[in-house]
Scaffold this motif. Sequence first.
Motif, PDB file in Angstrom:
ATOM      1  N   UNK A 292      27.838  29.884  45.621  1.00 35.99           N
ATOM      2  CA  UNK A 292      29.090  29.135  45.790  1.00 35.99           C
ATOM      3  C   UNK A 292      29.762  28.765  44.477  1.00 35.99           C
ATOM      4  N   UNK A 293      29.216  29.229  43.347  1.00 33.95           N
ATOM      5  CA  UNK A 293      29.874  28.995  42.056  1.00 33.95           C
ATOM      6  C   UNK A 293      29.930  30.318  41.307  1.00 33.95           C
ATOM      7  N   UNK A 294      31.044  30.541  40.595  1.00 35.33           N
ATOM      8  CA  UNK A 294      31.305  31.859  40.028  1.00 35.33           C
ATOM      9  C   UNK A 294      31.830  31.740  38.600  1.00 35.33           C
ATOM     10  N   UNK A 295      31.570  32.783  37.815  1.00 36.81           N
ATOM     11  CA  UNK A 295      32.062  32.822  36.440  1.00 36.81           C
ATOM     12  C   UNK A 295      33.583  33.002  36.433  1.00 36.81           C
ATOM     13  N   UNK A 296      34.223  32.500  35.391  1.00 40.55           N
ATOM     14  CA  UNK A 296      35.675  32.638  35.262  1.00 40.55           C
ATOM     15  C   UNK A 296      36.000  34.019  34.695  1.00 40.55           C
ATOM     16  N   UNK A 297      35.868  35.023  35.517  1.00 43.07           N
ATOM     17  CA  UNK A 297      36.078  36.408  35.107  1.00 43.07           C
ATOM     18  C   UNK A 297      36.589  37.189  36.307  1.00 43.07           C
ATOM     19  N   UNK A 298      37.659  37.947  36.089  1.00 48.10           N
ATOM     20  CA  UNK A 298      38.246  38.726  37.183  1.00 48.10           C
ATOM     21  C   UNK A 298      37.311  39.854  37.626  1.00 48.10           C
ATOM     22  N   UNK A 299      37.488  40.278  38.851  1.00 48.54           N
ATOM     23  CA  UNK A 299      36.784  41.448  39.360  1.00 48.54           C
ATOM     24  C   UNK A 299      37.720  42.643  39.210  1.00 48.54           C
ATOM     25  N   UNK A 300      37.283  43.650  38.454  1.00 50.08           N
ATOM     26  CA  UNK A 300      38.120  44.827  38.229  1.00 50.08           C
ATOM     27  C   UNK A 300      38.243  45.652  39.507  1.00 50.08           C
ATOM     28  N   UNK A 301      39.262  46.491  39.545  1.00 54.47           N
ATOM     29  CA  UNK A 301      39.539  47.262  40.764  1.00 54.47           C
ATOM     30  C   UNK A 301      38.435  48.258  41.105  1.00 54.47           C
ATOM     31  N   UNK A 302      37.738  48.782  40.083  1.00 52.45           N
ATOM     32  CA  UNK A 302      36.648  49.719  40.364  1.00 52.45           C
ATOM     33  C   UNK A 302      35.516  49.017  41.110  1.00 52.45           C
TER      34      UNK A 302
END
Length: 220
Positions: A47-57
């Motif tokens: 329920x907690x996540x790093x501040x980093x986007x998930x790339x489209x791949x």
Amino acid sequence: MKKMILLGASFLIGMSALAQTKIQLPKPNLGVKMSLYDALRNRKSVRSYAEKDIDNATLSNLLWAAAGISRPAEGKITAASAINAQDIQIYVCKSDGAFLWTPADNRLVRITEEDLRSDVADRQTAVAKAPVMLVLVSNQAKFGKRGSGAIFGHMDVGYVSQNIYLASAALGLGTVARRGMNTEALRAKLRLTEDQLLELNHPVGWMTDASRGKTASKAR
């Protein structure tokens, strides 16, 4: 002359906006090395996540595992489906808007430019920080006149949900299955019909050291 230039500019702007309504995702990479048994062992609710986007791949890999077409010749998908209705639709909510994923061509079709993650999170505001939130909807129209459509939808969403859990474990992502969401707001903003039932949602993000169960010193 000026009128022609303005018309041409308007046309180009319109075409540019239209192009942005569909995003072609990369072809999924099916060579992920983690075994099924390792994925089962590593599967957990996060329920907690790093501040980093998930790339489209990575997103493409995740969506394919959730309910992608695994047997093109037969039109079959990775998830079991009652009477092969393939009723579960996946809406992808991100900071730049909400999209419907179309597995046939692996595209994201924009529904709105509004960030709906707070509506998906509802009262559990912490999960709204996830870079991606998947909203799982059962399209009851796929079952025709069968009276057990709602039950079938509840079954089918469970299969897709477990696929998301296992794929997240294999990809190094964290996720959690949730029922809570602002259903009234989402129904309106995602433009759902009466046949479409909101079933579950999955916040998804890269795991932090804490969510992996590691201390910062161990991670180094």
